[in-house]
Motif scaffolding. Structure first.
Motif, PDB file in Angstrom:
ATOM      1  N   THR A 107      11.103  -8.856 -14.865  1.00 61.21           N
ATOM      2  CA  THR A 107      10.172  -7.757 -14.584  1.00 61.21           C
ATOM      3  C   THR A 107       9.131  -8.252 -13.585  1.00 61.21           C
ATOM      4  O   THR A 107       8.788  -9.449 -13.560  1.00 61.21           O
ATOM      5  N   VAL A 108       8.611  -7.339 -12.767  1.00 63.30           N
ATOM      6  CA  VAL A 108       7.703  -7.700 -11.676  1.00 63.30           C
ATOM      7  C   VAL A 108       6.317  -7.106 -11.909  1.00 63.30           C
ATOM      8  O   VAL A 108       6.187  -5.953 -12.321  1.00 63.30           O
ATOM      9  N   THR A 109       5.293  -7.908 -11.661  1.00 65.60           N
ATOM     10  CA  THR A 109       3.906  -7.442 -11.681  1.00 65.60           C
ATOM     11  C   THR A 109       3.201  -7.954 -10.435  1.00 65.60           C
ATOM     12  O   THR A 109       3.711  -8.833  -9.727  1.00 65.60           O
ATOM     13  N   THR A 110       2.025  -7.399 -10.169  1.00 68.37           N
ATOM     14  CA  THR A 110       1.226  -7.860  -9.036  1.00 68.37           C
ATOM     15  C   THR A 110      -0.242  -7.785  -9.412  1.00 68.37           C
ATOM     16  O   THR A 110      -0.621  -7.073 -10.349  1.00 68.37           O
ATOM     17  N   ASN A 111      -1.077  -8.531  -8.691  1.00 73.11           N
ATOM     18  CA  ASN A 111      -2.511  -8.549  -8.940  1.00 73.11           C
ATOM     19  C   ASN A 111      -3.233  -8.554  -7.599  1.00 73.11           C
ATOM     20  O   ASN A 111      -3.117  -9.513  -6.831  1.00 73.11           O
ATOM     21  N   ARG A 112      -3.977  -7.504  -7.310  1.00 71.62           N
ATOM     22  CA  ARG A 112      -4.683  -7.367  -6.035  1.00 71.62           C
ATOM     23  C   ARG A 112      -5.627  -8.546  -5.773  1.00 71.62           C
ATOM     24  O   ARG A 112      -5.876  -8.901  -4.606  1.00 71.62           O
ATOM     25  N   ASP A 113      -6.136  -9.170  -6.819  1.00 81.93           N
ATOM     26  CA  ASP A 113      -7.068 -10.286  -6.647  1.00 81.93           C
ATOM     27  C   ASP A 113      -6.439 -11.464  -5.906  1.00 81.93           C
ATOM     28  O   ASP A 113      -7.159 -12.294  -5.334  1.00 81.93           O
ATOM     29  N   ASP A 114      -5.097 -11.547  -5.905  1.00 80.40           N
ATOM     30  CA  ASP A 114      -4.397 -12.687  -5.305  1.00 80.40           C
ATOM     31  C   ASP A 114      -4.039 -12.472  -3.837  1.00 80.40           C
ATOM     32  O   ASP A 114      -3.565 -13.406  -3.177  1.00 80.40           O
ATOM     33  N   TYR A 115      -4.222 -11.266  -3.312  1.00 81.37           N
ATOM     34  CA  TYR A 115      -3.753 -10.965  -1.957  1.00 81.37           C
ATOM     35  C   TYR A 115      -4.574 -11.716  -0.907  1.00 81.37           C
ATOM     36  O   TYR A 115      -5.817 -11.738  -0.944  1.00 81.37           O
ATOM     37  N   ASP A 116      -3.889 -12.294   0.074  1.00 77.40           N
ATOM     38  CA  ASP A 116      -4.550 -12.982   1.179  1.00 77.40           C
ATOM     39  C   ASP A 116      -5.000 -11.980   2.239  1.00 77.40           C
ATOM     40  O   ASP A 116      -4.319 -10.977   2.501  1.00 77.40           O
ATOM     41  N   TYR A 117      -6.109 -12.304   2.890  1.00 81.22           N
ATOM     42  CA  TYR A 117      -6.624 -11.514   4.011  1.00 81.22           C
ATOM     43  C   TYR A 117      -6.224 -12.202   5.313  1.00 81.22           C
ATOM     44  O   TYR A 117      -6.561 -13.366   5.536  1.00 81.22           O
ATOM     45  N   VAL A 118      -5.512 -11.479   6.156  1.00 84.60           N
ATOM     46  CA  VAL A 118      -5.029 -12.038   7.425  1.00 84.60           C
ATOM     47  C   VAL A 118      -5.602 -11.202   8.570  1.00 84.60           C
ATOM     48  O   VAL A 118      -5.513  -9.961   8.562  1.00 84.60           O
ATOM     49  N   TYR A 119      -6.165 -11.893   9.566  1.00 84.26           N
ATOM     50  CA  TYR A 119      -6.885 -11.240  10.657  1.00 84.26           C
ATOM     51  C   TYR A 119      -6.267 -11.595  12.007  1.00 84.26           C
ATOM     52  O   TYR A 119      -5.677 -12.662  12.167  1.00 84.26           O
ATOM     53  N   ASP A 120      -6.467 -10.721  12.981  1.00 86.47           N
ATOM     54  CA  ASP A 120      -6.101 -11.024  14.363  1.00 86.47           C
ATOM     55  C   ASP A 120      -7.084 -12.063  14.897  1.00 86.47           C
ATOM     56  O   ASP A 120      -8.305 -11.867  14.840  1.00 86.47           O
ATOM     57  N   THR A 121      -6.556 -13.145  15.429  1.00 92.31           N
ATOM     58  CA  THR A 121      -7.415 -14.205  15.954  1.00 92.31           C
ATOM     59  C   THR A 121      -8.346 -13.686  17.042  1.00 92.31           C
ATOM     60  O   THR A 121      -9.537 -14.017  17.072  1.00 92.31           O
ATOM     61  N   GLU A 122      -7.824 -12.849  17.923  1.00 89.06           N
ATOM     62  CA  GLU A 122      -8.647 -12.334  19.021  1.00 89.06           C
ATOM     63  C   GLU A 122      -9.838 -11.536  18.501  1.00 89.06           C
ATOM     64  O   GLU A 122     -10.964 -11.664  19.008  1.00 89.06           O
ATOM     65  N   LYS A 123      -9.621 -10.735  17.458  1.00 86.72           N
ATOM     66  CA  LYS A 123     -10.714  -9.913  16.926  1.00 86.72           C
ATOM     67  C   LYS A 123     -11.775 -10.771  16.249  1.00 86.72           C
ATOM     68  O   LYS A 123     -12.972 -10.483  16.346  1.00 86.72           O
ATOM     69  N   LEU A 124     -11.350 -11.828  15.554  1.00 88.32           N
ATOM     70  CA  LEU A 124     -12.337 -12.721  14.940  1.00 88.32           C
ATOM     71  C   LEU A 124     -13.102 -13.508  15.993  1.00 88.32           C
ATOM     72  O   LEU A 124     -14.238 -13.928  15.756  1.00 88.32           O
ATOM     73  N   THR A 125     -12.486 -13.713  17.148  1.00 89.72           N
ATOM     74  CA  THR A 125     -13.142 -14.462  18.218  1.00 89.72           C
ATOM     75  C   THR A 125     -14.165 -13.603  18.949  1.00 89.72           C
ATOM     76  O   THR A 125     -15.308 -14.014  19.158  1.00 89.72           O
ATOM     77  N   THR A 126     -13.762 -12.391  19.340  1.00 87.74           N
ATOM     78  CA  THR A 126     -14.630 -11.540  20.160  1.00 87.74           C
ATOM     79  C   THR A 126     -15.546 -10.649  19.334  1.00 87.74           C
ATOM     80  O   THR A 126     -16.616 -10.253  19.794  1.00 87.74           O
ATOM     81  N   LEU A 127     -15.111 -10.299  18.114  1.00 88.23           N
ATOM     82  CA  LEU A 127     -15.839  -9.343  17.268  1.00 88.23           C
ATOM     83  C   LEU A 127     -16.140  -8.058  18.036  1.00 88.23           C
ATOM     84  O   LEU A 127     -17.195  -7.434  17.886  1.00 88.23           O
ATOM     85  N   ALA A 128     -15.179  -7.664  18.861  1.00 85.92           N
ATOM     86  CA  ALA A 128     -15.374  -6.485  19.696  1.00 85.92           C
ATOM     87  C   ALA A 128     -15.231  -5.201  18.879  1.00 85.92           C
ATOM     88  O   ALA A 128     -14.554  -5.169  17.844  1.00 85.92           O
ATOM     89  N   GLY A 129     -15.878  -4.142  19.336  1.00 88.67           N
ATOM     90  CA  GLY A 129     -15.735  -2.831  18.727  1.00 88.67           C
ATOM     91  C   GLY A 129     -16.911  -2.434  17.852  1.00 88.67           C
ATOM     92  O   GLY A 129     -17.693  -3.267  17.383  1.00 88.67           O
TER      93      GLY A 129
END
Length: 296
Positions: free
Chosen positions: A113-135
């Motif tokens: 049986t399968v379960t999931t827990n939102r607390d374990d999810y990794d946050y993945v970001y675009d490198t360019e957006k973290l660099t420029t913080l544009a927008g």
């Protein structure tokens, strides 16, 4: 019968080669992460048929990763299930990605049986957006960084293993400033941070240090995770200094992550404040993780 033993630095090269074969997108599949959390999570390793599995203490008891590597994954998992069947105990596989669920469905239909827990999810970001913080959405981050830079009296530099002592003293200060809300989870985190600083060279971690005037106000540690993603394991700053957190975030990405499309900033462990902070950078994706429980 699978033989598990505590993960050690001697395992690093072999494990990293197997991880390259699978190229997995989850912070849990980092040798450094598993070594650093070895004491807290009782991390052990087994090697079999060209693969490895990790056994660790999860929230609800003992867990195993799926087999990792280009070898005989099914043969290794069959061996684990047969071993545990003799003991009469259920088997829980953790840190399963969507591709792992598809593989299990092909090979073990109806057995778990399968379960999931939102607390374990990794946050993945675009490198360019973290660099420029544009927008417009990241306007506030840019403002905080601008306030940090006021007066021009700041500098960022790469961390060397010999800087461990200065960063360890910084952690003592961080603990002192956090004493009113200190808990067991923070103590575990502090233990892991100290271990990372002491073993930075052996684990081949990158580090960065941020100063305001002559005062160290933040540092960060990370490493490549897979072929297109860099993972930030540790980020510590003096929260009362405006802009210190967004500044170390941006500077570390600028200096260490530019060869990678994505930056994995790990999970939020269910902490509401941390979740809000991670969401405020608008991740490109969340890495969903699952558990599969086999009743033998």
């Amino acid at each position: 019968m699978l033989q598990f033993s505590p993960i050690s630095l001697d395992d690093r090269e072999w494990v990293i080669n197997r991880l390259r074969e699978d190229d997995r997108q989850a912070c849990d599949y980092s040798f450094a992460n598993n070594y650093l959390w070895r004491d807290v999570n009782r991390v052990e390793l087994a090697k079999e048929q060209g693969c490895f599995m990790i056994r660790y203490q999860g929230r609800d008891g003992r867990c195993y990763t799926p087999p990792i590597g280009a070898g005989n994954k099914k043969g290794m998992l069959d061996l684990l299930l047969e071993t545990e069947r003799g003991a009469g105990t259920p088997v829980t596989l953790g840190v399963l990605l969507k591709e792992d669920l598809a593989w299990l469905e092909q090979n073990y239909t109806g057995q778990y049986t399968v379960t999931t827990n939102r607390d374990d999810y990794d946050y993945v970001y675009d490198t360019e957006k973290l660099t420029t913080l544009a927008g417009k959405k990241l306007h506030g981050k840019r403002n905080h960084i601008a306030r940090f830079k006021d007066g021009g009296n700041w500098r960022y530099r790469d961390m060397m293993p010999e800087d461990a002592g200065e960063c360890l003293r910084f952690l003592d200060r961080w603990k002192s400033l956090s004493k009113e809300r200190w808990n067991d989870e923070m103590e575990n985190e502090l233990h892991v941070n100290r271990r990372a600083l002491r073993h930075m060279a052996e684990l081949v971690l990158d580090g960065g240090m941020l100063y305001k005037g002559e005062e160290l106000v933040a540092f960060s540690l990370g490493e490549p995770l897979n072929s297109n993603t860099y993972v930030v394991h540790i980020e510590k700053a003096i929260a009362s200094i405006q802009g210190a957190y967004p500044m170390i975030n941006q500077q570390f990405v600028l200096h260490n992550c530019q060869e990678y499309q994505y930056v994995n900033r790990e999970d939020d462990t269910g902490d509401e404040g941390l979740r809000k902070a991670k969401l405020s950078y608008y991740p490109a994706l969340l890495v969903e993780k699952y558990q599969a429980r086999f009743t033998l």
